[in-house]
Design a protein around this motif. Structure first.
Motif, short mmCIF file in Angstrom:
data_model
loop_
_atom_site.label_atom_id
_atom_site.label_comp_id
_atom_site.label_asym_id
_atom_site.label_seq_id
_atom_site.Cartn_x
_atom_site.Cartn_y
_atom_site.Cartn_z
N SER A 109 0.84 -1.20 0.00
CA SER A 109 0.00 0.00 0.00
C SER A 109 0.87 1.24 0.00
O SER A 109 1.99 1.23 0.51
N PHE A 110 0.32 2.30 -0.58
CA PHE A 110 0.90 3.63 -0.41
C PHE A 110 -0.14 4.40 0.40
O PHE A 110 -1.20 4.72 -0.13
N GLY A 111 0.13 4.65 1.65
CA GLY A 111 -0.87 5.29 2.51
C GLY A 111 -2.12 4.41 2.55
O GLY A 111 -2.03 3.22 2.86
N GLN B 203 -4.27 0.66 -1.50
CA GLN B 203 -3.66 -0.67 -1.64
C GLN B 203 -3.41 -0.94 -3.12
O GLN B 203 -4.36 -1.01 -3.92
N VAL B 204 -2.15 -1.10 -3.47
CA VAL B 204 -1.75 -1.18 -4.87
C VAL B 204 -1.55 -2.63 -5.31
O VAL B 204 -1.82 -3.00 -6.44
N LEU B 205 -1.08 -3.48 -4.40
CA LEU B 205 -0.96 -4.92 -4.68
C LEU B 205 -1.79 -5.65 -3.63
O LEU B 205 -1.65 -5.42 -2.42
N GLY C 78 -1.80 -4.85 -18.51
CA GLY C 78 -2.94 -4.38 -17.74
C GLY C 78 -3.04 -2.88 -17.80
O GLY C 78 -2.09 -2.21 -18.20
N PRO C 79 -4.20 -2.35 -17.39
CA PRO C 79 -4.40 -0.91 -17.49
C PRO C 79 -3.45 -0.12 -16.62
O PRO C 79 -2.87 -0.65 -15.67
N SER C 80 -3.32 1.14 -16.94
CA SER C 80 -2.49 2.06 -16.17
C SER C 80 -3.02 2.12 -14.73
O SER C 80 -4.22 2.13 -14.50
N GLY C 81 -2.09 2.11 -13.78
CA GLY C 81 -2.48 2.20 -12.37
C GLY C 81 -2.80 0.86 -11.74
O GLY C 81 -3.20 0.80 -10.57
N SER C 82 -2.61 -0.24 -12.48
CA SER C 82 -3.02 -1.54 -11.93
C SER C 82 -1.97 -2.14 -11.00
O SER C 82 -2.23 -3.13 -10.33
N LEU D 116 13.25 -1.61 -5.00
CA LEU D 116 13.00 -0.16 -5.05
C LEU D 116 11.79 0.19 -4.19
O LEU D 116 11.59 1.35 -3.84
N GLU D 117 10.97 -0.83 -3.86
CA GLU D 117 9.86 -0.68 -2.92
C GLU D 117 9.87 -1.91 -2.02
O GLU D 117 10.33 -2.97 -2.43
N LYS D 118 9.33 -1.72 -0.81
CA LYS D 118 9.23 -2.86 0.11
C LYS D 118 7.79 -3.35 0.18
O LYS D 118 6.87 -2.54 0.27
P1 ADP Z 1 1.09 0.71 -13.38
O1 ADP Z 1 2.55 0.54 -13.57
O2 ADP Z 1 0.30 -0.54 -13.62
O3 ADP Z 1 0.53 1.85 -14.19
P2 ADP Z 1 1.81 1.58 -10.72
O4 ADP Z 1 2.38 0.40 -10.04
O5 ADP Z 1 2.76 2.60 -11.22
O6 ADP Z 1 0.80 1.09 -11.86
O7 ADP Z 1 0.83 2.33 -9.74
C1 ADP Z 1 -0.25 1.69 -9.08
C2 ADP Z 1 -0.93 2.70 -8.19
O8 ADP Z 1 -0.04 3.08 -7.15
C3 ADP Z 1 -1.33 3.98 -8.90
O9 ADP Z 1 -2.57 4.39 -8.38
C4 ADP Z 1 -0.22 4.93 -8.52
O10 ADP Z 1 -0.70 6.26 -8.53
C5 ADP Z 1 0.13 4.48 -7.13
N1 ADP Z 1 1.54 4.74 -6.76
C6 ADP Z 1 2.63 4.23 -7.38
N2 ADP Z 1 3.75 4.63 -6.77
C7 ADP Z 1 3.38 5.41 -5.74
C8 ADP Z 1 4.08 6.13 -4.71
N3 ADP Z 1 5.41 6.10 -4.64
N4 ADP Z 1 3.34 6.82 -3.81
C9 ADP Z 1 2.00 6.85 -3.88
N5 ADP Z 1 1.27 6.19 -4.80
C10 ADP Z 1 1.94 5.48 -5.73
#
Ligand code: ADP
Ligand code: MG
Length: 254
Positions: free
Chosen positions: A14-16, A19-21, A38-42, A54-56
């Protein structure tokens, strides 16, 4: 399935509050080419960034070559890696980004030899010889002394690939490597990637180039909303997608 080089089990990130994954399970076998679409933002870039330190991740487990990413095991205890150890681990994985990120004040050759000499402390002459061979392999043997601004986007991206290969990575990650290129330059970069795949390199490729995925991928993962919705051979994913979301995504691509 060959021994997995990368294994993810119920990975969450998650970022804040976002939840991204969401409990992502996946594996990549040795020598396998996996395209992530997959779509942008997935969450595609985030997944690659987790593999490359690069991320944990916040939850689940991620392994590269059987070792937990970000940790060292001593006996039955796990210790978080320090910055220097992370740098060593990251150097084992090549990553190519959408933007070429070359050192602008260095020639193509200098870009390729920099990390092997300065990070891996390898013998300079040996590295230079290998770098010349790598630049030849990506079709740039006549551009050794050119600076990035003297090269086209496609040429710069091929230098970036040669630079990643110079570290002798066991795994290559590509994050939309052709998305920033003019259409007529896409083919030359994909051709280099095809060659790498044919040579048996283990690759995870985030791409919108469906024809490349169709032709080169051993497996395609379709990601949406932080989950892997569906995965299979290119024939299965492009020819007979099982999930509505996959069908909707593919039909939008036209
Ligand atoms: P994709 O590569 O599939 O387009 P990302 O992994 O870049 O998707 O991003 C997934 C979601 O996480 C998006 O909503 C993006 O805005 C958010 N996100 C990515 N990196 C960060 C970050 N460092 N801080 C906050 N939100 C992030
Ligand atoms: Mg991305």
């Amino acid at each position: 399935m060959t021994k997995p080089t990368v294994l993810g089990q119920r990975i969450s990130k998650s970022f804040g509050h976002l939840q991204v994954l969401r409990s992502v399970d996946f594996h990549v076998g040795q020598g396998e080419v996996v395209c992530l679409v997959g779509p942008s933002g997935s969450g595609k870039s985030t997944l690659l960034r987790c593999i490359n330190h690069l991320e944990k991740i916040d939850g689940g487990a991620l392994y590269v070559d059987g070792e937990l990413v970000g940790y060292r095991r001593v006996g039955n205890k796990l210790y978080e890696l320090g910055e220097a150890e992370v740098a060593v681990k990251r150097a084992e994985i090549g990553m190519v980004f959408q933007r070429f990120n070359l050192f602008t004040h260095m020639t193509a050759l200098q870009n390729v030899i920099e990390a092997p000499i300065c990070v891996q402390r390898r013998n300079r002459q040996e590295v230079v010889d290998e770098a010349k061979a790598l630049l030849k392999r990506v079709g740039l043997e006549d551009k050794l002394a050119s600076y990035p601004h003297q090269l086209s986007g496609g040429q710069q991206q091929r230098v970036a690939i040669a630079r990643a290969l110079a570290m002798k990575p066991k795994l290559m990650l590509f994050d939309e490597p052709t998305s920033a290129l003019d259409p007529e330059l896409v083919g030359e970069v994909l051709a280099v990637m095809r060659g790498l795949a044919a040579d048996g390199m283990t690759m995870i490729v985030v791409t919108h180039e469906m024809r490349f995925a169709q032709e080169v991928a051993d497996r395609v993962l379709f990601m949406d909303g932080g989950v892997i919705v569906e995965q299979g051979s290119p024939g299965q994913i492009f020819g007979a997608p099982q999930q509505e979301r996959t069908r909707a995504f593919l039909s939008r691509l036209g």
